[in-house]
Design a protein around this motif. Structure first.
Motif, short mmCIF file in Angstrom:
data_model
loop_
_atom_site.label_atom_id
_atom_site.label_comp_id
_atom_site.label_asym_id
_atom_site.label_seq_id
_atom_site.Cartn_x
_atom_site.Cartn_y
_atom_site.Cartn_z
N LEU A 382 45.44 44.22 14.94
CA LEU A 382 44.33 43.39 15.40
C LEU A 382 44.83 42.47 16.51
O LEU A 382 45.89 41.86 16.39
N ASN A 383 44.04 42.38 17.58
CA ASN A 383 44.42 41.52 18.70
C ASN A 383 44.35 40.05 18.27
O ASN A 383 43.29 39.55 17.90
N PRO A 384 45.50 39.35 18.30
CA PRO A 384 45.52 37.97 17.80
C PRO A 384 44.64 37.00 18.60
O PRO A 384 44.33 35.92 18.13
N ARG A 385 44.25 37.39 19.82
CA ARG A 385 43.46 36.49 20.67
C ARG A 385 41.97 36.73 20.56
O ARG A 385 41.19 36.12 21.28
N GLN A 386 41.55 37.68 19.73
CA GLN A 386 40.13 37.90 19.57
C GLN A 386 39.70 37.42 18.19
O GLN A 386 40.48 37.43 17.26
#
Lengths: 561, 273
Positions: A382-386
């Protein structure tokens, strides 16, 4: 000496930990700290192995390190005592503790590969500690290393130390690390998940070597692991930990067969189900065109190394097929071939009867939608910035062209399907636990309404109880949506629980394939038998039994080489 | 004090004040400056006391203080546009090279290697003397030269992000290059790029100053800080402080920008933990 008096018992105690309190500072808050070990006490006698068991965050590694007088950066021993042979390590200055570390208390870490310097020969690293502590000369240390290599059943012990870390296998390196820890003849050995990163067939060998070594040298051990069956093979007593507190402690047999606490009972039953649960009755296999059909597929990296060799496999609608094998068997590569990330060199892939283009780029958006993937490590999947809302909303808008409130409604619905609260949509992955992140990964995959979901080791990074929840969730989703699963796993317990059919992979090829009940019951393919018999069982004498059986049938053992 | 919902540290507040003062100076130069940018009002290198000015006079007898204000306009504007441009070029190509890989990466990386092999100053001299020295050409030239370094950094940072599974998940979904670059790679590559931005921004003034020294930078009579240092350098031999004033302005703005950059990075680090 069964008639040891209380005094003799007292003398035998080498390590006493009393009311240990370890606090971890919380980032960004100056005075806030949370206890990671909370009032744990234990005693360790010479020649005795104490198993520390618990899920991640239980504080077991922290206690193991505390036995070396060490805390991780950001942690501090705030109370209690760690008395080693009459000296309290919790109050000793670092320079004093250093005299104990490595020489009288030694440590074996999970990843041997990360603990060895790749640029230096094994002799130099195994013999370094006794020389540095002034216990031996280099030539003595070298002789001692050779002796330890022999005791640990390493191949060619006389020349083994001349090799570099990359020239030996993972299991051999883990044993070399045991030799490194034992080089000063320590009185206590702290073993932190020493076999967790190894394949089951390798784990057996390492476990047997470690057990022999500890027994022969009469070393006391703290054996840290999350696997009850593994610890049962080596520990005399077991302590169960949870959230930094002791749940219960007792002789290994009692914990395994007569657990007193509810939590221990849960751990025991989840673990026991992995090896002893009866195979589920075969489900009816849907007739008609299979969802996925691989026909004589072969693939290689840069046309050099053949990683998939002539694999044929079909998955029917609503069916779960498990591909099992050890690391390097090509099972994850098979997933990459199906996804189109590694186009096959020969053979065909058909999806619901229609040929599927080999490369990702040639596939249509709808073809991509119908195959979804769930990964092993939820942290990097999972993209940590989304935000979770963005992560789940994207496939909805991308594949179905929804927008605005439709997407939000669907995200809410998806979160509900994976049993997460709706307000998680506003959070980022960093604010979620491992199990919650894996649920989000699953929600992202089902957002595309796929027909086939590839699950690549989805539970292997999770604690047993959390993994159990994920498997239940996947089954529930399968029942609701009727989708097919391809499970890539090395964990035979998972295979046993979820799969209708099993494919066993060895060096890029399928060696056995068929319904679960057929592949997992005799007559076995020899490699399947080796795999199955290598999974630790919840019996105290399991390891000896297996080793004795293997000694009789060297044919099977030879396969693992 | 808080900004964008984040607590400002003392250092960040100082940095922010410095930046705001500099921007105000640039915007309000015509209103605040006591004299014109090119007005000669007295003797060469007249001291503040004798000339009745704040910082004294420069090598042609112009008011240092007024030129400092007008210089802020050119210097900050050009440096900002140049840096933004070089980061846009560098990041777009750097990310594209890392995400697409293969021949595109090979082609872009070799072009950048070739550009970096030519000494920057000589390359800039060549371009400026062929195309003439106007501000757009100056900005374009420096931006392209600077972007080679940004390319290397952004490519290296993106190379560590591209193998991660969330990027693979986006590709398997069928996302295009632009989406992957903008939504998956960029937000995760920001911290090292922001740090580099603070540094590059300041290097730009110095490069313009070097070009001015060769007569190819900002053309007289327009003031720029780098050029002011060079024009007045000799005053040091006569005990004058004239060149130290624009030099101090450069130093102070550099520190201010970097204090704020540090603060932004610390927020990122805290969010990540």
């Amino acid at each position: 000496m069964p008639q040891d008096g209380p005094e003799a018992m007292e003398q035998n105690i080498i390590l006493t930990i009393r009311d240990l309190q370890i606090l971890a500072r919380i980032e960004g808050q100056q005075d806030a700290a949370k206890p990671i070990v909370d009032g744990v006490s234990l005693e360790l006698r010479r020649g005795e192995v104490l198993g520390l068991i618990g899920e991640s965050g239980a504080g077991k590694s922290t206690i193991g390190l505390a036995a070396l007088g060490y805390t991780r950066p950001g942690c501090v021993i705030s109370g209690g005592s760690i008395v080693f042979d009459g000296v309290d390590l919790a109050r000793l200055p670092v320079e004093e503790i250093r005299k104990f570390r490595g020489s009288r208390v030694a440590y074996i870490a999970q990843s041997a590969a990360a603990s060895f310097n790749p640029a230096r020969k094994l002799y130099d690293q195994v013999g370094e500690a006794p020389v540095r502590h002034g216990l031996m000369s280099w030539s003595e240390a070298k002789a001692r290393s050779t002796e330890l290599f022999r005791e640990l059943d390493l191949p060619n012990p006389d020349t083994f130390g001349e090799r570099y870390p990359h020239e030996v296998s993972g299991g051999q390196l883990q044993r070399a690390m045991a030799a490194m820890a034992m080089s000063c003849r320590p009185e206590i050995l702290v073993l932190d998940e020493p076999t967790t990163a190894l394949d089951v067939t390798t784990q057996i060998e390492v476990l047997a070597s470690l057990k022999k070594l500890i027994r022969e040298h009469h070393t006391a051990g703290l054996y840290i692991t999350h696997d009850l069956a593994v610890v049962a093979q080596i520990a005399d007593r077991i302590m169960v930990l949870r959230h930094g507190k002791m749940v219960e402690e007792g002789p290994a047999g009692d914990i395994l067969h007569r657990p007193q606490q509810e939590y221990t009972r849960m751990l025991v039953s989840v673990r026991a189900a992995e090896t002893s649960a009866p195979l589920p009755p075969p489900r009816h296999r849907a007739a008609g065109t299979p969802v996925l059909a691989l026909d004589h597929v072969s693939a290689s990296y840069r046309s050099l190394v053949k990683v998939i060799n002539d694999v044929s496999l079909t998955i029917a609608r609503g069916e779960t097929v498990a591909v099992v094998g050890e690391s390097g068997s090509g099972k994850s590569t098979l997933a990459r071939v199906i996804c189109g990330l590694l186009p096959p060199e020969s053979g065909t892939i058909a999806f619901t009867g229609e040929p599927l283009p080999k490369a990702l780029r040639q596939r249509s958006r709808d073809q991509l939608r119908r195959i979804q993937m769930v990964y092993q490590m939820p942290d990097v999947a999972l993209n940590p910035r989304q935000t979770i809302g963005e992560i789940l909303g994207r496939p909805v808008s991308f594949y179905f062209g929804s927008s605005g409130s439709d997407v939000r409604a669907r995200v809410k619905e998806l979160l509900e399907m994976v049993d997460l609260p709706a307000d998680f949509a506003k959070r980022r992955p960093g604010e979620l636990s491992g199990g919650q992140k894996q649920r989000v990964s699953i929600a992202r995959a089902i957002a595309a309404k796929p027909e086939l979901m590839i699950c690549d080791e989805v539970t292997s990074a999770l604690d047993p109880l959390v993994a159990d929840g994920i498997l239940k969730l996947l089954q529930q989703i399968q029942d609701e949506m009727g989708l097919s699963y391809l499970f890539i796993t090395h964990d035979l317990g998972v295979v046993r629980r979820v799969s209708d059919r099993v494919a066993v992979m060895l060096r890029g090829a399928l060696v056995a394939e068929g319904p679960l009940a057929k592949v997992f019951s005799p007559p076995y393919h020899p490699y399947t038998e080796l795999l199955l018999s290598s999974v630790p069982e919840m019996r105290l004498d399991w390891l000896e039994e297996v080793l004795a059986r293997r000694a009789e049938i060297p044919r099977v053992a030879a396969l693992s080489a | 004090m808080r900004l964008f919902g984040q607590r400002l540290s003392v250092a960040a507040t100082i940095g922010l004040v410095i930046i705001v003062v500099n921007i105000l100076a640039a915007v309000l130069a015509p209103v605040v400056a006591p004299y014109g940018e090119a007005d000669i009002i007295g003797d060469v290198w007249d001291a503040p006391e004798t000339s009745q000015t704040v910082f004294g006079l420069d090598n042609l007898g112009r008011d240092m203080f007024s030129r400092l204000l007008y210089g802020a306009r050119t210097t900050i504007t050009i440096a900002l546009i140049t840096t933004l441009l070089s980061f846009t070029i560098g990041c777009v190509f750097g990310f594209a090279a890392a995400v697409a890989g293969g021949w595109l990466d090979m082609l872009l990386s070799r072009i950048v290697d070739a550009l970096m092999a030519i000494p920057t100053l000589i390359f800039a001299l060549l371009v400026l003397s062929v195309l003439g020295t106007s501000i757009p050409v100056l900005i374009g030239t420096i931006a392209v030269l600077d972007s080679t370094r940004v390319f290397r950094l952004s490519r290296a940072v993106a190379m560590n992000i591209v193998p991660l599974e969330y990027v693979e998940a986006a590709r398997l979904r069928g996302e295009g290059l632009a989406w992957v670059m903008r939504r998956e790679v960029l937000p995760n590559a920001l911290p090292p790029l922001i740090a580099e931005f603070g540094l590059r921004f300041c290097f730009t003034f110095l490069f313009i100053a070097a070009l001015s020294f060769l007569g190819l930078g900002i053309q007289p009579p327009f003031a720029d800080w780098g050029g002011m240092v060079r024009d007045n350098a000799q005053a040091i031999s006569f005990g004058g402080i004239a060149p130290l004033i624009p030099a101090a302005a450069i130093a102070i703005l550099t520190i201010g920008v970097n204090l704020v950059v540090d603060w932004i990075l610390s927020i990122h680090a805290a969010r990540r933990a």
